[in-house]
Design a protein around this motif. Structure first.
Motif, PDB file in Angstrom:
ATOM      1  N   UNK A 191     -23.519  32.554  47.563  1.00 38.66           N
ATOM      2  CA  UNK A 191     -24.433  31.485  47.162  1.00 38.66           C
ATOM      3  C   UNK A 191     -24.528  31.393  45.647  1.00 38.66           C
ATOM      4  N   UNK A 192     -24.633  30.170  45.150  1.00 36.82           N
ATOM      5  CA  UNK A 192     -24.794  29.971  43.708  1.00 36.82           C
ATOM      6  C   UNK A 192     -26.189  30.404  43.264  1.00 36.82           C
ATOM      7  N   UNK A 238     -19.028  39.713  36.568  1.00 40.58           N
ATOM      8  CA  UNK A 238     -20.372  39.414  36.047  1.00 40.58           C
ATOM      9  C   UNK A 238     -20.420  39.565  34.533  1.00 40.58           C
ATOM     10  N   UNK A 278     -13.269  38.647  47.456  1.00 46.44           N
ATOM     11  CA  UNK A 278     -13.442  37.193  47.510  1.00 46.44           C
ATOM     12  C   UNK A 278     -12.312  36.518  46.753  1.00 46.44           C
ATOM     13  N   UNK A 280     -18.475  55.266  44.929  1.00 45.28           N
ATOM     14  CA  UNK A 280     -18.434  53.976  44.244  1.00 45.28           C
ATOM     15  C   UNK A 280     -18.508  54.129  42.737  1.00 45.28           C
ATOM     16  N   UNK A 313     -26.174  44.431  54.953  1.00 44.55           N
ATOM     17  CA  UNK A 313     -25.785  44.838  53.604  1.00 44.55           C
ATOM     18  C   UNK A 313     -26.129  43.759  52.573  1.00 44.55           C
ATOM     19  N   UNK A 351     -15.715  48.786  48.861  1.00 44.85           N
ATOM     20  CA  UNK A 351     -16.017  48.909  50.295  1.00 44.85           C
ATOM     21  C   UNK A 351     -16.646  47.640  50.875  1.00 44.85           C
ATOM     22  N   UNK A 352     -16.997  46.679  49.993  1.00 42.50           N
ATOM     23  CA  UNK A 352     -17.612  45.439  50.473  1.00 42.50           C
ATOM     24  C   UNK A 352     -16.614  44.286  50.558  1.00 42.50           C
ATOM     25  N   UNK A 376     -15.071  30.602  55.956  1.00 41.19           N
ATOM     26  CA  UNK A 376     -15.072  31.642  54.922  1.00 41.19           C
ATOM     27  C   UNK A 376     -14.124  32.799  55.248  1.00 41.19           C
ATOM     28  N   UNK A 419     -13.269  34.982  52.069  1.00 42.63           N
ATOM     29  CA  UNK A 419     -13.764  36.350  52.026  1.00 42.63           C
ATOM     30  C   UNK A 419     -12.922  37.250  52.925  1.00 42.63           C
ATOM     31  N   UNK A 427     -14.562  43.933  45.690  1.00 46.54           N
ATOM     32  CA  UNK A 427     -15.881  44.544  45.807  1.00 46.54           C
ATOM     33  C   UNK A 427     -15.809  45.913  46.491  1.00 46.54           C
ATOM     34  N   UNK A 432     -13.492  28.954  48.828  1.00 44.65           N
ATOM     35  CA  UNK A 432     -13.738  30.392  48.775  1.00 44.65           C
ATOM     36  C   UNK A 432     -13.305  31.035  50.086  1.00 44.65           C
ATOM     37  N   UNK A 449     -24.803  36.427  37.281  1.00 43.94           N
ATOM     38  CA  UNK A 449     -24.918  37.392  38.370  1.00 43.94           C
ATOM     39  C   UNK A 449     -24.313  36.847  39.660  1.00 43.94           C
ATOM     40  N   UNK A 450     -24.581  35.593  39.956  1.00 41.61           N
ATOM     41  CA  UNK A 450     -24.008  34.977  41.164  1.00 41.61           C
ATOM     42  C   UNK A 450     -22.494  34.882  41.006  1.00 41.61           C
ATOM     43  N   UNK A 505     -20.508  33.091  42.710  1.00 44.75           N
ATOM     44  CA  UNK A 505     -20.091  31.688  42.808  1.00 44.75           C
ATOM     45  C   UNK A 505     -20.124  31.039  41.419  1.00 44.75           C
ATOM     46  N   UNK A 506     -21.202  31.292  40.691  1.00 48.41           N
ATOM     47  CA  UNK A 506     -21.294  30.755  39.322  1.00 48.41           C
ATOM     48  C   UNK A 506     -20.292  31.441  38.398  1.00 48.41           C
TER      49      UNK A 506
END
Lengths: 308, 308
Positions: free
Chosen positions: A226-227, B178, B211, B91, A205, B207-208, A299, B220, B205, B218, B184-185, B187-188
């Motif tokens: 990931x950044x 976002x 975090x 979704x 995925x 169904x995903x 994680x 998950x 997220x 971090x 977009x990341x 983490x950022x």
């Protein structure tokens, strides 16, 4: 134990929001074997290239323990070429160009020393070619995994369904699993796909991780947040290479070990996307891989306190 | 310890690929308190309804230990109403109708007994109303969590940024993270959102999975792969209710305990989607919840063999 990888060895032009890379090394079998080379040195490749493929890249592959006897070199012809551009979200991409070149009439030929391989990874290719490789083996490998894509479901479903009956593990993404099964729920998709042949199903995925299904059991491996993701090209093949490399290293087909193989595949894929092409995979150390595995452990690790 | 939940108590019309439910009970505060009621019986609600809201639903909420003193009932007015239709992938959804009704001029009023709450969950509402609730408290709660949505980023960003400076945890989905961060990341995005105020960030997220970010760490939590998802409505609020309910039950704000809270939130959300409206949440037992938590443990559990 020995691992044979079948798939493309190719050139890519890649454009991502972070930049462009022109005529860089790519191809499913390249990523698969390079990732697997961190786990086993008994690696063989079946593929085809033109005489335009750089000699130093081939030398590098040999230096990683990859046996290139099964890599056909067609004089006067060009290697397979793919050009693609990723959208800003990096999850979608447009194919800008595909030049089959040597791949157009590729007939895999297994050297005698390949025909008793313990493990087989069939990278994304025409299902008929994947089947042909299985047919040339002296004995049934301990474990056969196969990757495929929507294109073959649209154009060669019958031969795809045929080859699926001869493999142990199908490794595809969520969209492909949904198309192949006609089910939106991945749990239901897994049931239908098991019925087509593969006892094991790995659903990739991307940034959302990977699922492993086997006999009613399910395991989820996260993707590492990931950044920076520079280039997703080859991440799926790198996953497959890490997965099969770890299985070939351990020779252990238990569900517990398959789970570890999925984690190793995810870890290798997380490196792949950090640079263009195979750049990041070339410079890895075992220490870095071990460290990343421990990040995966961290994680998802929690101390359950399950009693209400 | 005490938990105060602020948000809508409402009616929903819902259409999914599996059927239709008309004028069923919904609303953020409904889902939050119902989910939290499995973890603590010291629960208060601040919201507003019309006199069209069924008495037996209110009695049911009381029977779950939810204090309704802060629930305003407007005579001659109608409760907030939302109608939506989900796409086949569940979704995405289209809003078909929104009738603010009593919500149009909602002014939260905290009863005296609410003003010393230990924990506060601010469900998705106008940021100014969320801020107003904080302003009416006698003392700063131990932990304040807030949910919001794209709509407020588009229409009330200044007041959203204001209230973010007064909370501990922001609970939003990936798309919202976002938009809020411009990254977009994830983490950022987390780094930028921490800088806006919240020390903790939970990114849902669907169904995903989800975090949890805190101080460079971090975690998950996967979503449970389900064969059937009937109705995703309220899943995010149910997550928040399970998350905050578990925190209120334990009073433990360590990262280790937050991770468990995220798992409990995910488990409660996995029940929510199995039936329309709050139906599934009404019939749960502690035994079922404990069993589901053990499924989450099993789902991501692997025995790491990290040395190459």
């Amino acid at each position: 134990m020995s691992l044979l990888a079948v798939g493309t060895v190719a050139f890519d032009d890649i454009e991502t929001p972070f930049g462009r890379a022109e005529k860089v090394v790519g191809g499913a079998a390249t990523y698969i074997t390079l990732a697997a080379s961190y786990f086993t040195d008994n690696l063989k490749i079946v593929s085809v290239i033109g005489d335009d493929f750089p000699e130093d890249e081939l030398s590098y592959m040999k230096s990683r323990g990859i046996d290139l006897e099964g890599l056909q070199v067609k004089t006067g012809e060009k290697s397979f070429f793919w050009a693609g551009k990723y959208h800003d979200n990096l999850n979608e991409r447009d194919t800008l160009d595909t030049q089959l070149n040597v791949l157009a009439d590729f007939k895999p030929v297994l050297p005698a020393s390949y025909k008793d391989t313990d493990f087989l990874m069939l990278g994304n290719l025409t299902p008929a070619v994947q089947k042909e490789v299985i047919g040339q083996l002296n004995k049934r490998p301990k474990f056969i995994a196969l990757d495929t894509m929507n294109f073959w479901m649209d154009t060669a479903m019958d031969s795809l369904l045929d080859v699926l009956q001869h493999i142990d593990a199908l490794i595809i993404n969520d969209e492909e699993a949904r198309q192949l099964s006609g089910e939106h729920s991945l749990v239901k998709a897994a049931e239908k796909i098991h019925a087509l042949g593969p006892r094991h199903l790995v659903i990739k995925k991307g940034e959302h991780g990977a699922l492993l299904f086997e006999g009613g059991k399910v395991f989820f491996a996260p993707a590492l947040p990931l950044a920076e993701v520079y280039d997703p090209t080859g991440a799926g093949d790198t996953f497959a290479g890490g997965f099969m490399g770890y299985i070939a290293r351990t020779g252990d087909l238990s569900f517990e070990n398959m789970k570890r193989a999925v984690i190793y595949g995810s870890a290798m894929a997380s490196f792949c996307v950090e640079k263009f092409s195979i750049e990041r995979l070339k410079e890895l150390s075992n220490k870095e891989i071990n460290k990343r595995i421990s990040q995966f452990v961290e994680l998802v690790n929690f101390d359950a306190d399950i009693e209400l």
